[in-house]
Design a protein around this motif. Structure first.
Motif, PDB file in Angstrom:
ATOM      1  N   LEU A 453      78.561  60.532  46.976  1.00  0.00           N
ATOM      2  CA  LEU A 453      78.562  61.384  45.785  1.00  0.00           C
ATOM      3  C   LEU A 453      79.347  62.672  46.039  1.00  0.00           C
ATOM      4  O   LEU A 453      79.995  63.200  45.125  1.00  0.00           O
ATOM      5  CB  LEU A 453      77.126  61.722  45.382  1.00  0.00           C
ATOM      6  CG  LEU A 453      76.252  60.549  44.921  1.00  0.00           C
ATOM      7  CD1 LEU A 453      74.839  61.032  44.620  1.00  0.00           C
ATOM      8  CD2 LEU A 453      76.852  59.858  43.693  1.00  0.00           C
ATOM      9  N   MET A 454      79.297  63.178  47.266  1.00  0.00           N
ATOM     10  CA  MET A 454      80.031  64.401  47.592  1.00  0.00           C
ATOM     11  C   MET A 454      81.535  64.148  47.669  1.00  0.00           C
ATOM     12  O   MET A 454      82.332  64.959  47.211  1.00  0.00           O
ATOM     13  CB  MET A 454      79.508  64.974  48.908  1.00  0.00           C
ATOM     14  CG  MET A 454      78.085  65.519  48.810  1.00  0.00           C
ATOM     15  SD  MET A 454      77.298  65.841  50.418  1.00  0.00           S
ATOM     16  CE  MET A 454      78.253  67.235  51.001  1.00  0.00           C
ATOM     17  N   ILE A 455      81.931  63.005  48.224  1.00  0.00           N
ATOM     18  CA  ILE A 455      83.359  62.764  48.455  1.00  0.00           C
ATOM     19  C   ILE A 455      84.086  62.266  47.204  1.00  0.00           C
ATOM     20  O   ILE A 455      85.293  62.474  47.038  1.00  0.00           O
ATOM     21  CB  ILE A 455      83.546  61.776  49.636  1.00  0.00           C
ATOM     22  CG1 ILE A 455      84.920  61.971  50.274  1.00  0.00           C
ATOM     23  CG2 ILE A 455      83.353  60.319  49.197  1.00  0.00           C
ATOM     24  CD1 ILE A 455      85.083  61.235  51.585  1.00  0.00           C
ATOM     25  N   THR A 456      83.347  61.633  46.288  1.00  0.00           N
ATOM     26  CA  THR A 456      83.991  61.107  45.074  1.00  0.00           C
ATOM     27  C   THR A 456      84.156  62.167  43.990  1.00  0.00           C
ATOM     28  O   THR A 456      84.894  61.977  43.039  1.00  0.00           O
ATOM     29  CB  THR A 456      83.200  59.911  44.503  1.00  0.00           C
ATOM     30  OG1 THR A 456      81.807  60.272  44.391  1.00  0.00           O
ATOM     31  CG2 THR A 456      83.322  58.693  45.412  1.00  0.00           C
ATOM     32  N   GLN A 457      83.443  63.292  44.115  1.00  0.00           N
ATOM     33  CA  GLN A 457      83.623  64.453  43.233  1.00  0.00           C
ATOM     34  C   GLN A 457      83.517  64.084  41.753  1.00  0.00           C
ATOM     35  O   GLN A 457      84.358  64.457  40.934  1.00  0.00           O
ATOM     36  CB  GLN A 457      84.962  65.138  43.526  1.00  0.00           C
ATOM     37  CG  GLN A 457      85.055  65.677  44.942  1.00  0.00           C
ATOM     38  CD  GLN A 457      86.336  66.432  45.212  1.00  0.00           C
ATOM     39  OE1 GLN A 457      87.340  66.235  44.547  1.00  0.00           O
ATOM     40  NE2 GLN A 457      86.301  67.311  46.202  1.00  0.00           N
ATOM     41  N   CYS A 458      82.473  63.344  41.404  1.00  0.00           N
ATOM     42  CA  CYS A 458      82.223  62.985  40.004  1.00  0.00           C
ATOM     43  C   CYS A 458      81.702  64.210  39.250  1.00  0.00           C
ATOM     44  O   CYS A 458      81.170  65.153  39.841  1.00  0.00           O
ATOM     45  CB  CYS A 458      81.196  61.855  39.928  1.00  0.00           C
ATOM     46  SG  CYS A 458      81.753  60.320  40.711  1.00  0.00           S
ATOM     47  N   ASN A 459      81.845  64.187  37.928  1.00  0.00           N
ATOM     48  CA  ASN A 459      81.362  65.322  37.144  1.00  0.00           C
ATOM     49  C   ASN A 459      80.006  65.052  36.479  1.00  0.00           C
ATOM     50  O   ASN A 459      79.456  65.921  35.806  1.00  0.00           O
ATOM     51  CB  ASN A 459      82.395  65.774  36.102  1.00  0.00           C
ATOM     52  CG  ASN A 459      82.921  64.630  35.259  1.00  0.00           C
ATOM     53  OD1 ASN A 459      82.190  63.686  34.959  1.00  0.00           O
ATOM     54  ND2 ASN A 459      84.197  64.706  34.859  1.00  0.00           N
ATOM     55  N   VAL A 460      79.485  63.831  36.661  1.00  0.00           N
ATOM     56  CA  VAL A 460      78.152  63.490  36.177  1.00  0.00           C
ATOM     57  C   VAL A 460      77.407  62.764  37.304  1.00  0.00           C
ATOM     58  O   VAL A 460      77.957  61.831  37.903  1.00  0.00           O
ATOM     59  CB  VAL A 460      78.192  62.577  34.926  1.00  0.00           C
ATOM     60  CG1 VAL A 460      76.765  62.303  34.427  1.00  0.00           C
ATOM     61  CG2 VAL A 460      79.034  63.184  33.819  1.00  0.00           C
ATOM     62  N   LEU A 461      76.194  63.183  37.589  1.00  0.00           N
ATOM     63  CA  LEU A 461      75.363  62.509  38.589  1.00  0.00           C
ATOM     64  C   LEU A 461      74.156  61.901  37.894  1.00  0.00           C
ATOM     65  O   LEU A 461      73.433  62.591  37.171  1.00  0.00           O
ATOM     66  CB  LEU A 461      74.897  63.503  39.655  1.00  0.00           C
ATOM     67  CG  LEU A 461      75.996  64.196  40.470  1.00  0.00           C
ATOM     68  CD1 LEU A 461      75.373  65.187  41.458  1.00  0.00           C
ATOM     69  CD2 LEU A 461      76.855  63.184  41.208  1.00  0.00           C
ATOM     70  N   VAL A 462      73.937  60.598  38.112  1.00  0.00           N
ATOM     71  CA  VAL A 462      72.789  59.878  37.568  1.00  0.00           C
ATOM     72  C   VAL A 462      71.985  59.380  38.767  1.00  0.00           C
ATOM     73  O   VAL A 462      72.433  58.498  39.507  1.00  0.00           O
ATOM     74  CB  VAL A 462      73.234  58.709  36.662  1.00  0.00           C
ATOM     75  CG1 VAL A 462      72.015  57.934  36.165  1.00  0.00           C
ATOM     76  CG2 VAL A 462      74.050  59.227  35.482  1.00  0.00           C
ATOM     77  N   LEU A 463      70.796  59.956  38.956  1.00  0.00           N
ATOM     78  CA  LEU A 463      70.040  59.754  40.197  1.00  0.00           C
ATOM     79  C   LEU A 463      68.633  59.272  39.894  1.00  0.00           C
ATOM     80  O   LEU A 463      67.916  59.884  39.107  1.00  0.00           O
ATOM     81  CB  LEU A 463      69.964  61.071  40.979  1.00  0.00           C
ATOM     82  CG  LEU A 463      71.272  61.870  41.139  1.00  0.00           C
ATOM     83  CD1 LEU A 463      70.987  63.205  41.810  1.00  0.00           C
ATOM     84  CD2 LEU A 463      72.287  61.077  41.929  1.00  0.00           C
ATOM     85  N   ALA A 484      73.207  74.136  42.205  1.00  0.00           N
ATOM     86  CA  ALA A 484      74.500  74.818  42.250  1.00  0.00           C
ATOM     87  C   ALA A 484      75.623  74.003  41.605  1.00  0.00           C
ATOM     88  O   ALA A 484      76.685  74.550  41.287  1.00  0.00           O
ATOM     89  CB  ALA A 484      74.862  75.131  43.703  1.00  0.00           C
ATOM     90  N   PHE A 485      75.418  72.718  41.405  1.00  0.00           N
ATOM     91  CA  PHE A 485      76.455  71.825  40.856  1.00  0.00           C
ATOM     92  C   PHE A 485      76.837  72.263  39.439  1.00  0.00           C
ATOM     93  O   PHE A 485      75.978  72.504  38.600  1.00  0.00           O
ATOM     94  CB  PHE A 485      75.920  70.394  40.852  1.00  0.00           C
ATOM     95  CG  PHE A 485      76.874  69.356  40.328  1.00  0.00           C
ATOM     96  CD1 PHE A 485      78.186  69.302  40.772  1.00  0.00           C
ATOM     97  CD2 PHE A 485      76.450  68.422  39.379  1.00  0.00           C
ATOM     98  CE1 PHE A 485      79.054  68.329  40.293  1.00  0.00           C
ATOM     99  CE2 PHE A 485      77.305  67.452  38.902  1.00  0.00           C
ATOM    100  CZ  PHE A 485      78.618  67.404  39.365  1.00  0.00           C
ATOM    101  N   GLU A 486      78.116  72.362  39.176  1.00  0.00           N
ATOM    102  CA  GLU A 486      78.592  72.839  37.875  1.00  0.00           C
ATOM    103  C   GLU A 486      78.747  71.715  36.862  1.00  0.00           C
ATOM    104  O   GLU A 486      79.046  71.971  35.693  1.00  0.00           O
ATOM    105  CB  GLU A 486      79.909  73.588  38.046  1.00  0.00           C
ATOM    106  CG  GLU A 486      79.758  74.872  38.854  1.00  0.00           C
ATOM    107  CD  GLU A 486      81.066  75.640  38.999  1.00  0.00           C
ATOM    108  OE1 GLU A 486      82.109  75.112  38.547  1.00  0.00           O
ATOM    109  OE2 GLU A 486      81.043  76.749  39.562  1.00  0.00           O
ATOM    110  N   GLY A 487      78.543  70.482  37.304  1.00  0.00           N
ATOM    111  CA  GLY A 487      78.629  69.348  36.388  1.00  0.00           C
ATOM    112  C   GLY A 487      77.290  69.059  35.728  1.00  0.00           C
ATOM    113  O   GLY A 487      76.427  69.930  35.578  1.00  0.00           O
ATOM    114  N   THR A 488      77.106  67.795  35.352  1.00  0.00           N
ATOM    115  CA  THR A 488      75.917  67.358  34.614  1.00  0.00           C
ATOM    116  C   THR A 488      75.077  66.435  35.488  1.00  0.00           C
ATOM    117  O   THR A 488      75.629  65.621  36.235  1.00  0.00           O
ATOM    118  CB  THR A 488      76.348  66.615  33.334  1.00  0.00           C
ATOM    119  OG1 THR A 488      77.203  67.474  32.574  1.00  0.00           O
ATOM    120  CG2 THR A 488      75.155  66.206  32.489  1.00  0.00           C
TER     121      THR A 488
END
Length: 530
Positions: A453-463, A484-488
């Motif tokens: 998840l860190m290396i792919t730099q996606c702008n949405v995380l579904v966990l 701290a993540f600026e995405g969603t």
């Protein structure tokens, strides 16, 4: 009271704790903490009498409630009976009484006298309220009353653990040893357990990776570090603050000694062949003593991964829209019905609810693994989704492929040096990235998924339950990273501390359906109320 005298334990070359002397007092509730692999469960087994230490001994009250994990041995027993087995003197007396009463008219005078003795034991052990106590415990832990007369075998693994937890709590034990009691519990039953333990008057020792739970329940922390166990007053957060100050002082002493060793080595090397032979000889003696002292210093085993998520580019303003979504399984299980939701860029949406409410099904529908019966899910412009399933084998196949090679296939920008640095930040030691994925531990597997998840730099995380298999320090780091993540972020968790620190929106799933509550309502406990 539980006392530990001169206990030493190690596995192979790793010293877990040495010459430990500690007393756990009645009326105190101790959280047993330390990173994964520090020996928490090993120490708990020593306290329970299930494991002999290499040296020393532990003493506990005769009436100690212990959370067992061997539920298979109880599969053929009634659920209510499994709970009552937590009080062995009572259970033996009730079982013997039942065996004697079967004789009916064939009872002898001796049998009659024995029945009278058994009745005294049953009365002393509150046997005549045992059914109601066991029923109350099971209800509080989420086992429906109509199931109590069934055999344990009809329950799922997680519900079986709940029954064994009720068994440990049953019968007013003088001490309680609970190893990860919150693992099989949902957010509502964790809250019930907190209230139960707050009213408990004996000696409690509990292991948990739930920070909110530890802060709510504990009065002291027993922390495994520096090859011993240190008792800190207060709850988990109090311990972290106190320990940070103490650790800073210890590390300063270590650093000063290392600098002195460097200075001495420089002097010896510079003047060994010169005219200061006597001074060199004196400094060499001091150098050997300093090295010996440094070697004797016990090291802290605390290590926290560095978790930060970046996005390659922003998504559009609307991240995902859910319209009139319905999903059910058969006629009895409804996950959602005509559900609508709009998630905007930067939203952090926590999904909470009891086990079986359908939280994972919602996540799987968002990811496209499960199709809705009706309605639609539309992802917005430039959304790139990073996904962590609850079952990690769905994401990482157990194979001979190394962790390094598995991660490399998702790498688009990092060179070998940066990739190894990423492994290091996630606490993989030098050779661990070369381990096959089939031998990775639960914690290593989660950290590998986090690396992706860190290396792919996606702008949405579904966990889905991202804290599973992580220790308290790793959970703390993950919580900070998500905040701290600026995405969603859309995430399912039973970790209330993570919800409170990360979410700006909370979805509550229950038998009544799905409703949105405010973070303030969540923090004030206004969720999952009957």
């Amino acid at each position: 009271m539980i006392s530990v005298s001169d206990v030493t334990m190690n596995f192979a070359a790793q010293m877990l704790f040495q010459d430990v002397n500690v007393t756990f007092h009645p009326g105190e509730r101790y959280g047993l903490t330390g990173p994964n692999g520090s020996g928490k469960s090993t120490f708990m087994k020593i306290l329970a009498g299930d494991l002999e230490p290499m040296a020393g001994h532990a003493r506990r009250p005769k009436k100690t409630g212990i959370l067992r994990q061997d539920h298979h041995m109880y599969d053929s027993f009634r659920i209510l009976d499994v709970v009552m087995m937590g009080n062995q003197p009572l259970w033996r007396a009730m079982s013997e009484k039942e065996g004697l009463l079967v004789k009916g008219e064939d009872l002898t005078d001796e049998d009659g006298m024995r029945l009278a003795e058994l009745e005294m034991v049953i009365a002393e052990e509150d046997g005549y309220t045992a059914d109601s106590e066991a029923t109350s415990l099971l209800a509080g832990l989420g086992i429906a009353e109509h199931m109590h007369s069934e055999t344990l075998s009809v329950l799922t693994g997680g519900d079986k653990v709940r029954v064994l937890l009720a068994q440990a709590l049953f019968g007013k034990p003088e001490a309680l040893l609970l190893d990860e009691p919150t693992n099989a519990l949902d957010i509502g039953t964790i809250r019930w357990l907190e209230q139960f333990l707050l009213g408990y008057g004996g000696t409690l020792i509990v292991i948990s990776h739930d920070r909110h739970f530890l802060n709510s329940v504990t009065t002291k922390i027993a922390d495994i570090d520096y090859e011993t166990i240190i008792i800190y007053p207060g709850n988990y957060d109090d311990m972290v603050e106190t320990k940070a100050e103490a650790r800073s002082s210890i590390e300063s002493v270590n650093d000063a000694r290392k600098k002195r060793i460097d200075d001495l080595q420089t002097f010896v090397q510079r003047f060994r062949a010169g005219s200061r032979a006597s001074q060199v000889k004196s400094r060499e003696k001091v150098l050997e003593r300093e090295k010996r002292e440094l070697g004797n210093l016990k090291r802290s085993n605390i290590a926290r991964p560095f978790i930060r998520f970046e996005q390659k580019r922003q998504s559009g303003k609307q991240v995902v829209g859910i319209e009139m979504l319905s999903k059910s399984f058969g006629e009895d299980i409804t996950i959602c019905e005509r559900f609508n939701l709009s998630v905007m860029r930067g939203d952090k949406v926590a999904i909470v609810g009891p086990n079986g409410a359908g939280k994972t099904t919602i996540i799987k529908m968002l990811h496209g693994d499960v199709k809705p019966d009706q309605g639609k899910i539309e992802w917005g412009y430039e959304t790139h989704v990073g996904y962590m399933p609850q079952d990690h084998h769905e994401a990482i196949e157990k194979s001979d492929m190394s962790a390094h090679k598995w991660l490399w296939q998702y790498n688009e920008h990092a060179d070998e040096e940066n990739l190894r640095a990423l492994f290091g930040r996630l606490l993989f030691t030098k050779d661990e990235p070369m381990k096959p994925t089939k031998v990775l531990s639960g914690g290593e597997t989660v950290r590998l998924l986090l690396a992706k998840l860190m290396i792919t730099q996606c702008n949405v995380l579904v966990l889905d339950e991202p804290t599973n298999h992580l220790d308290l320090e790793a959970i703390r780091s993950l919580t900070q990273g998500l905040a701290a993540f600026e995405g969603t972020v859309i995430f399912v968790t039973h970790d209330r501390d993570m919800v409170s620190r990360v979410a700006n929106r909370v979805l509550e799933m229950s038998a009544k359906g799905i409703r949105e509550i405010s973070p303030r309502q969540f923090d004030e406990g206004q969720f999952l109320q009957d």
